[in-house]
Motif scaffolding. Structure first.
Motif, PDB file in Angstrom:
ATOM      1  N   GLU A 133       0.804  -1.222   0.000  1.00 60.27           N
ATOM      2  CA  GLU A 133       0.000   0.000   0.000  1.00 60.27           C
ATOM      3  C   GLU A 133       0.841   1.278   0.000  1.00 60.27           C
ATOM      4  O   GLU A 133       0.519   2.228  -0.721  1.00 60.27           O
ATOM      5  N   ASP A 134       1.909   1.315   0.774  1.00 58.86           N
ATOM      6  CA  ASP A 134       2.747   2.526   0.832  1.00 58.86           C
ATOM      7  C   ASP A 134       3.367   2.850  -0.533  1.00 58.86           C
ATOM      8  O   ASP A 134       3.356   4.002  -0.971  1.00 58.86           O
ATOM      9  N   ASP A 135       3.904   1.828  -1.176  1.00 60.81           N
ATOM     10  CA  ASP A 135       4.510   2.024  -2.494  1.00 60.81           C
ATOM     11  C   ASP A 135       3.451   2.400  -3.525  1.00 60.81           C
ATOM     12  O   ASP A 135       3.684   3.256  -4.386  1.00 60.81           O
ATOM     13  N   ALA A 136       2.290   1.775  -3.425  1.00 65.40           N
ATOM     14  CA  ALA A 136       1.199   2.084  -4.353  1.00 65.40           C
ATOM     15  C   ALA A 136       0.765   3.542  -4.208  1.00 65.40           C
ATOM     16  O   ALA A 136       0.502   4.218  -5.207  1.00 65.40           O
ATOM     17  N   LYS A 137       0.712   4.043  -2.968  1.00 64.23           N
ATOM     18  CA  LYS A 137       0.334   5.448  -2.742  1.00 64.23           C
ATOM     19  C   LYS A 137       1.337   6.398  -3.387  1.00 64.23           C
ATOM     20  O   LYS A 137       0.961   7.409  -3.985  1.00 64.23           O
ATOM     21  N   LYS A 138       2.618   6.080  -3.262  1.00 64.18           N
ATOM     22  CA  LYS A 138       3.656   6.921  -3.876  1.00 64.18           C
ATOM     23  C   LYS A 138       3.478   6.988  -5.386  1.00 64.18           C
ATOM     24  O   LYS A 138       3.545   8.058  -5.989  1.00 64.18           O
ATOM     25  N   LEU A 139       3.243   5.827  -5.965  1.00 63.01           N
ATOM     26  CA  LEU A 139       3.072   5.780  -7.422  1.00 63.01           C
ATOM     27  C   LEU A 139       1.802   6.491  -7.878  1.00 63.01           C
ATOM     28  O   LEU A 139       1.805   7.181  -8.900  1.00 63.01           O
ATOM     29  N   LYS A 140       0.727   6.334  -7.120  1.00 70.22           N
ATOM     30  CA  LYS A 140      -0.524   7.004  -7.486  1.00 70.22           C
ATOM     31  C   LYS A 140      -0.382   8.522  -7.416  1.00 70.22           C
ATOM     32  O   LYS A 140      -0.935   9.246  -8.240  1.00 70.22           O
ATOM     33  N   LYS A 141       0.371   8.991  -6.431  1.00 73.23           N
ATOM     34  CA  LYS A 141       0.618  10.434  -6.307  1.00 73.23           C
ATOM     35  C   LYS A 141       1.388  10.946  -7.529  1.00 73.23           C
ATOM     36  O   LYS A 141       1.038  11.980  -8.108  1.00 73.23           O
ATOM     37  N   ILE A 142       2.409  10.206  -7.924  1.00 68.56           N
ATOM     38  CA  ILE A 142       3.192  10.576  -9.107  1.00 68.56           C
ATOM     39  C   ILE A 142       2.311  10.528 -10.357  1.00 68.56           C
ATOM     40  O   ILE A 142       2.374  11.418 -11.210  1.00 68.56           O
ATOM     41  N   GLN A 143       1.475   9.520 -10.446  1.00 64.22           N
ATOM     42  CA  GLN A 143       0.580   9.366 -11.595  1.00 64.22           C
ATOM     43  C   GLN A 143      -0.350  10.575 -11.725  1.00 64.22           C
ATOM     44  O   GLN A 143      -0.527  11.115 -12.818  1.00 64.22           O
ATOM     45  N   LYS A 144      -0.931  11.024 -10.611  1.00 65.50           N
ATOM     46  CA  LYS A 144      -1.830  12.186 -10.657  1.00 65.50           C
ATOM     47  C   LYS A 144      -1.089  13.442 -11.075  1.00 65.50           C
ATOM     48  O   LYS A 144      -1.597  14.245 -11.861  1.00 65.50           O
ATOM     49  N   GLU A 145       0.117  13.615 -10.541  1.00 65.97           N
ATOM     50  CA  GLU A 145       0.894  14.800 -10.897  1.00 65.97           C
ATOM     51  C   GLU A 145       1.265  14.768 -12.376  1.00 65.97           C
ATOM     52  O   GLU A 145       1.206  15.783 -13.062  1.00 65.97           O
ATOM     53  N   PHE A 146       1.630  13.582 -12.868  1.00 63.54           N
ATOM     54  CA  PHE A 146       1.932  13.419 -14.286  1.00 63.54           C
ATOM     55  C   PHE A 146       0.730  13.802 -15.145  1.00 63.54           C
ATOM     56  O   PHE A 146       0.866  14.519 -16.140  1.00 63.54           O
ATOM     57  N   GLU A 147      -0.439  13.314 -14.777  1.00 62.15           N
ATOM     58  CA  GLU A 147      -1.652  13.617 -15.540  1.00 62.15           C
ATOM     59  C   GLU A 147      -1.882  15.117 -15.618  1.00 62.15           C
ATOM     60  O   GLU A 147      -2.222  15.648 -16.674  1.00 62.15           O
ATOM     61  N   SER A 148      -1.688  15.799 -14.503  1.00 61.63           N
ATOM     62  CA  SER A 148      -1.884  17.243 -14.450  1.00 61.63           C
ATOM     63  C   SER A 148      -0.884  17.973 -15.353  1.00 61.63           C
ATOM     64  O   SER A 148      -1.262  18.863 -16.131  1.00 61.63           O
ATOM     65  N   ILE A 149       0.373  17.595 -15.266  1.00 58.98           N
ATOM     66  CA  ILE A 149       1.412  18.238 -16.076  1.00 58.98           C
ATOM     67  C   ILE A 149       1.174  17.980 -17.560  1.00 58.98           C
ATOM     68  O   ILE A 149       1.261  18.899 -18.385  1.00 58.98           O
ATOM     69  N   LEU A 150       0.867  16.731 -17.908  1.00 65.06           N
ATOM     70  CA  LEU A 150       0.668  16.395 -19.314  1.00 65.06           C
ATOM     71  C   LEU A 150      -0.564  17.079 -19.899  1.00 65.06           C
ATOM     72  O   LEU A 150      -0.553  17.496 -21.066  1.00 65.06           O
ATOM     73  N   LYS A 151      -1.612  17.239 -19.104  1.00 61.23           N
ATOM     74  CA  LYS A 151      -2.799  17.948 -19.583  1.00 61.23           C
ATOM     75  C   LYS A 151      -2.462  19.417 -19.834  1.00 61.23           C
ATOM     76  O   LYS A 151      -2.823  19.980 -20.874  1.00 61.23           O
ATOM     77  N   ALA A 152      -1.759  20.035 -18.875  1.00 62.45           N
ATOM     78  CA  ALA A 152      -1.373  21.441 -19.033  1.00 62.45           C
ATOM     79  C   ALA A 152      -0.457  21.620 -20.247  1.00 62.45           C
ATOM     80  O   ALA A 152      -0.603  22.582 -21.016  1.00 62.45           O
ATOM     81  N   LEU A 153       0.463  20.688 -20.442  1.00 60.51           N
ATOM     82  CA  LEU A 153       1.379  20.755 -21.581  1.00 60.51           C
ATOM     83  C   LEU A 153       0.608  20.604 -22.891  1.00 60.51           C
ATOM     84  O   LEU A 153       0.843  21.346 -23.845  1.00 60.51           O
ATOM     85  N   ASN A 154      -0.323  19.678 -22.928  1.00 60.63           N
ATOM     86  CA  ASN A 154      -1.141  19.475 -24.124  1.00 60.63           C
ATOM     87  C   ASN A 154      -1.973  20.727 -24.440  1.00 60.63           C
ATOM     88  O   ASN A 154      -2.054  21.154 -25.602  1.00 60.63           O
ATOM     89  N   ASP A 155      -2.574  21.311 -23.409  1.00 61.85           N
ATOM     90  CA  ASP A 155      -3.371  22.524 -23.605  1.00 61.85           C
ATOM     91  C   ASP A 155      -2.509  23.678 -24.132  1.00 61.85           C
ATOM     92  O   ASP A 155      -2.899  24.392 -25.051  1.00 61.85           O
ATOM     93  N   ARG A 156      -1.336  23.852 -23.537  1.00 58.18           N
ATOM     94  CA  ARG A 156      -0.445  24.948 -23.939  1.00 58.18           C
ATOM     95  C   ARG A 156       0.059  24.728 -25.362  1.00 58.18           C
ATOM     96  O   ARG A 156       0.121  25.664 -26.155  1.00 58.18           O
ATOM     97  N   ASN A 157       0.407  23.499 -25.696  1.00 52.79           N
ATOM     98  CA  ASN A 157       0.861  23.210 -27.055  1.00 52.79           C
ATOM     99  C   ASN A 157      -0.252  23.444 -28.071  1.00 52.79           C
ATOM    100  O   ASN A 157       0.008  23.893 -29.188  1.00 52.79           O
ATOM    101  N   GLY A 158      -1.493  23.156 -27.685  1.00 55.64           N
ATOM    102  CA  GLY A 158      -2.630  23.439 -28.559  1.00 55.64           C
ATOM    103  C   GLY A 158      -2.773  24.930 -28.816  1.00 55.64           C
ATOM    104  O   GLY A 158      -3.023  25.358 -29.956  1.00 55.64           O
ATOM    105  N   LEU A 159      -2.605  25.732 -27.764  1.00 51.37           N
ATOM    106  CA  LEU A 159      -2.662  27.185 -27.910  1.00 51.37           C
ATOM    107  C   LEU A 159      -1.542  27.674 -28.827  1.00 51.37           C
ATOM    108  O   LEU A 159      -1.773  28.481 -29.731  1.00 51.37           O
ATOM    109  N   ASN A 160      -0.327  27.175 -28.586  1.00 57.31           N
ATOM    110  CA  ASN A 160       0.807  27.600 -29.416  1.00 57.31           C
ATOM    111  C   ASN A 160       0.608  27.203 -30.879  1.00 57.31           C
ATOM    112  O   ASN A 160       0.927  27.977 -31.779  1.00 57.31           O
ATOM    113  N   LYS A 161       0.071  26.027 -31.096  1.00 56.21           N
ATOM    114  CA  LYS A 161      -0.200  25.579 -32.463  1.00 56.21           C
ATOM    115  C   LYS A 161      -1.188  26.522 -33.146  1.00 56.21           C
ATOM    116  O   LYS A 161      -1.006  26.909 -34.302  1.00 56.21           O
ATOM    117  N   SER A 162      -2.224  26.900 -32.420  1.00 51.10           N
ATOM    118  CA  SER A 162      -3.233  27.810 -32.960  1.00 51.10           C
ATOM    119  C   SER A 162      -2.620  29.179 -33.287  1.00 51.10           C
ATOM    120  O   SER A 162      -2.899  29.755 -34.337  1.00 51.10           O
TER     121      SER A 162
END
Length: 158
Positions: free
Chosen positions: A85-114
């Motif tokens: 459980e402890d290791d799983a929590k660490k990975l899930k935290k990283i996973q959520k942060e990754f999702e947030s960063i990748l979404k923001a990066l995708n949104d920003r790249n879409g704006l730049n493309k436009s």
């Protein structure tokens, strides 16, 4: 089974590089708006270096994950089910942060493309107007001051 901390270190390294890419993408927006082509070129080179570093970390990540699954295609969610459980929590935290960063990066790249697309359309429009006016006005002079007849002086596609 590989040490989960090795995977966490690699994922954290990747996340830092993606944050760098997001920072550059954010700065790119201003550079694109102000038409600073040289700065845009420099930023693109920096992005290329970051992507090379990401590629190396990605290979490391896949190598570590292959220790958990022969195919090496195990997801973080699947891996979390196999871990304490402890290791799983660490990975899930990283996973959520990754999702947030990748979404923001995708949104920003879409704006730049436009923004880049709008810039290209503006340049093409401007070239078309200049070219049409020169052709209509026969506004180009020859060596002795006589007017040359021009069919087109500008390649209209930028």
């Amino acid at each position: 089974m590989p040490d989960i901390n090795d995977l966490i270190d690699v994922l954290n390294g990747e996340m830092l590089l993606y944050k760098d890419l997001l920072d550059i993408s954010t700065k790119k927006t201003d550079v694109i708006i102000h038409g600073k082509i040289q700065e845009l070129d420099n930023m693109t080179k920096i992005e290329g270096n970051i992507i090379c570093r990401l590629s190396k970390l990605e290979e490391e990540r896949e190598k570590i994950l292959s220790g958990y699954d022969d195919t090496g295609e195990i997801t973080i969610s699947e891996l979390c089910k196999m871990l304490p459980e402890d290791d799983a929590k660490k990975l899930k935290k990283i996973q959520k942060e990754f999702e947030s960063i990748l979404k923001a990066l995708n949104d920003r790249n879409g704006l730049n493309k436009s923004l880049l697309q709008q810039s290209i359309e503006f340049v093409n429009y401007s070239l078309s107007i200049i070219s049409n006016n020169l052709v209509e006005d026969n506004g180009i002079y020859g060596d002795n001051g006589s007017v040359k007849h021009v069919s087109s002086i500008i390649d209209r596609k930028a």
